[in-house]
Scaffold this active site. Sequence first.
Site, PDB file in Angstrom:
ATOM      1  CE  LYS A  26      -3.022   3.050   0.390  1.00  0.00           C
ATOM      2  NZ  LYS A  26      -4.321   3.249   0.932  1.00  0.00           N
ATOM      3  CB  CYS A  61      -3.586   8.647   1.015  1.00  0.00           C
ATOM      4  SG  CYS A  61      -5.214   8.471   1.726  1.00  0.00           S
TER       5      CYS A  61
HETATM    6  N1  SAJ Z   1      -2.569  15.024  -8.188  1.00  0.00           N
HETATM    7  C1  SAJ Z   1      -1.812  15.835  -9.008  1.00  0.00           C
HETATM    8  N2  SAJ Z   1      -1.524  15.393 -10.279  1.00  0.00           N
HETATM    9  C2  SAJ Z   1      -1.974  14.189 -10.733  1.00  0.00           C
HETATM   10  C3  SAJ Z   1      -2.734  13.358  -9.888  1.00  0.00           C
HETATM   11  C4  SAJ Z   1      -3.013  13.817  -8.614  1.00  0.00           C
HETATM   12  O1  SAJ Z   1      -1.394  16.939  -8.628  1.00  0.00           O
HETATM   13  O2  SAJ Z   1      -1.691  13.870 -11.890  1.00  0.00           O
HETATM   14  C5  SAJ Z   1      -2.878  15.482  -6.813  1.00  0.00           C
HETATM   15  C6  SAJ Z   1      -4.364  15.627  -6.544  1.00  0.00           C
HETATM   16  O3  SAJ Z   1      -4.841  16.863  -6.987  1.00  0.00           O
HETATM   17  C7  SAJ Z   1      -4.412  15.479  -5.050  1.00  0.00           C
HETATM   18  C8  SAJ Z   1      -3.297  14.481  -4.771  1.00  0.00           C
HETATM   19  O4  SAJ Z   1      -2.460  14.490  -5.914  1.00  0.00           O
HETATM   20  O5  SAJ Z   1      -4.117  16.694  -4.403  1.00  0.00           O
HETATM   21  C9  SAJ Z   1      -3.751  13.076  -4.493  1.00  0.00           C
HETATM   22  O6  SAJ Z   1      -4.813  12.731  -5.377  1.00  0.00           O
HETATM   23  P1  SAJ Z   1      -4.943  11.290  -6.054  1.00  0.00           P
HETATM   24  O7  SAJ Z   1      -6.138  11.299  -6.906  1.00  0.00           O
HETATM   25  O8  SAJ Z   1      -3.665  10.927  -6.712  1.00  0.00           O
HETATM   26  O9  SAJ Z   1      -5.063  10.283  -4.851  1.00  0.00           O
HETATM   27  P2  SAJ Z   1      -5.978  10.206  -3.526  1.00  0.00           P
HETATM   28  O10 SAJ Z   1      -5.182  10.751  -2.385  1.00  0.00           O
HETATM   29  O11 SAJ Z   1      -7.325  10.734  -3.730  1.00  0.00           O
HETATM   30  O12 SAJ Z   1      -6.099   8.607  -3.393  1.00  0.00           O
HETATM   31  C10 SAJ Z   1      -4.925   7.831  -3.373  1.00  0.00           C
HETATM   32  C11 SAJ Z   1      -5.090   6.672  -4.358  1.00  0.00           C
HETATM   33  N3  SAJ Z   1      -3.801   6.011  -4.566  1.00  0.00           N
HETATM   34  C12 SAJ Z   1      -3.294   5.808  -5.817  1.00  0.00           C
HETATM   35  O13 SAJ Z   1      -3.851   6.176  -6.814  1.00  0.00           O
HETATM   36  C13 SAJ Z   1      -2.012   5.042  -5.885  1.00  0.00           C
HETATM   37  C14 SAJ Z   1      -6.126   5.698  -3.840  1.00  0.00           C
HETATM   38  O14 SAJ Z   1      -6.205   4.546  -4.658  1.00  0.00           O
HETATM   39  C15 SAJ Z   1      -5.782   5.283  -2.397  1.00  0.00           C
HETATM   40  O15 SAJ Z   1      -6.742   4.386  -1.873  1.00  0.00           O
HETATM   41  C16 SAJ Z   1      -5.766   6.532  -1.554  1.00  0.00           C
HETATM   42  O16 SAJ Z   1      -4.724   7.386  -2.056  1.00  0.00           O
HETATM   43  C17 SAJ Z   1      -5.503   6.135  -0.128  1.00  0.00           C
HETATM   44  O17 SAJ Z   1      -6.444   6.129   0.667  1.00  0.00           O
HETATM   45  O18 SAJ Z   1      -4.362   5.764   0.193  1.00  0.00           O
END
Ligand code: SAJ
Length: 412
Positions: A212, A266
């Site tokens: 994870k 996360c």
């Molecule tokens: N973000 C960017 N650029 C991107 C993608 C995301 O700046 O290209 C930013 C988002 O705006 C946000 C942050 O990253 O601020 C995190 O967003 P996210 O959509 O990447 O992830 P989370 O935090 O919503 O959810 C993640 C997920 N993990 C992965 O995709 C590997 C989810 O599957 C997990 O279950 C979750 O963390 C968790 O609970 O750990």
Amino acid sequence: MEFETISVIGLGYIGLPTAAAFAARRKKVIGVDVNQHAVDTINRGEIHIVEPELDMLVHAAVTQGHLKATTTPQAADAFLIAVPTPFSDGFKPDLSYIEAASRTVAPVLKKGDLVVLESTSPVGATEQMAAWMAEMRPDLSFPQQRGEASDIRVAHCPERVLPGHVIRELVENDRIIGGMTPRCSDAARTLYQTFVTGECVITDARTAEMCKLTENASRDVGIAFANELSLICDRIDINVWELIKLANRHPRVNILQPGPGVGGHCIAVDPWFIVDSAPDEARLIRTARVVNDSKPHWVIERVERAAKRFKEPVIACLGLAFKANIDDLRESPAVEIVAALADKRSAGIVVVEPNISELPEKLRGKVELRDLANAISVADIVVLLVEHREFKGLDSNRLQSKVLIDTRGVFA
Ligand code: SAJ
């Protein structure tokens, strides 16, 4: 191996949907939370968080009598612990919520029960959780790392769902099942197969914990690459959004999107658990965290630079959530940016966040929450912080006379 009564400890963004998923399969579900307001809301068949479709599921579960919330643990056949694991000073994992949850569950455990840790945790946390419960219940045997049969079975099955898509991903995603022993894994797999249609893949607890953390660290490193590119492109005057689109046409390149920083509880947290376990080796993972954490300051500096061109500028900040189309403001770079701007100026900041009805405490009295049309009409500077669908539909002609700082590339 039958699990008729299932207790979920922690009714937040993960625990409540999980409780509702078991209830939808007609299991008797006891949800436990220390927050009386959350408990009362759920028992009315309502929800205290925003997640598409969750309201209908919880309403059905409660009205049909399959889900009940309470503040005190009761006997059950399986317990799922889904509480926060933040970090404390120095980026050290803080296991106090897991400790509190396992110590409140311990008194109601009986022979044959399964306890699953769902919270994202540093390697070794599941063994530690078993040790806390064992300390409280010397009358029961708990699994040793490689031990034989025990009275209580313990496993780590990390949640992996994406906020905003939780209901679908909870059911469809593959699930990593890390039992402390093979028997523990078998029990946990049986439990999750109640509602998971994805594959339930078995490993040991430590590998499941690391898996994870690795998933989120991998995403963090990818986002850091995109964020670093955005700084480089700004310096040498290249449109980073166009650049990434072009580079991604290569069949083996898939660059993520730059933004104002990485939010949520996360991705901005979990990589530190790896760094804490192996500080000398985790160099890239640490640097990615530093790059992403520095991005909000870069945005603040750009807004301040633009503001110098006006006498008393009105700055409209679009979005507070940590990402698009959700109401979750936890660890949001947008909130950090707005708060820092508000600290520097006594007035002139208007905020649009379509997913909330009142400002978080940190911003109350310092900025004004407005609707989109109003904020745009009064603004000199528009700072787009979150790519909410409402903002994507904005007519770019209405921004023509404004200074636009678009941290998400919506108008690129
Ligand atoms: N973000 C960017 N650029 C991107 C993608 C995301 O700046 O290209 C930013 C988002 O705006 C946000 C942050 O990253 O601020 C995190 O967003 P996210 O959509 O990447 O992830 P989370 O935090 O919503 O959810 C993640 C997920 N993990 C992965 O995709 C590997 C989810 O599957 C997990 O279950 C979750 O963390 C968790 O609970 O750990």
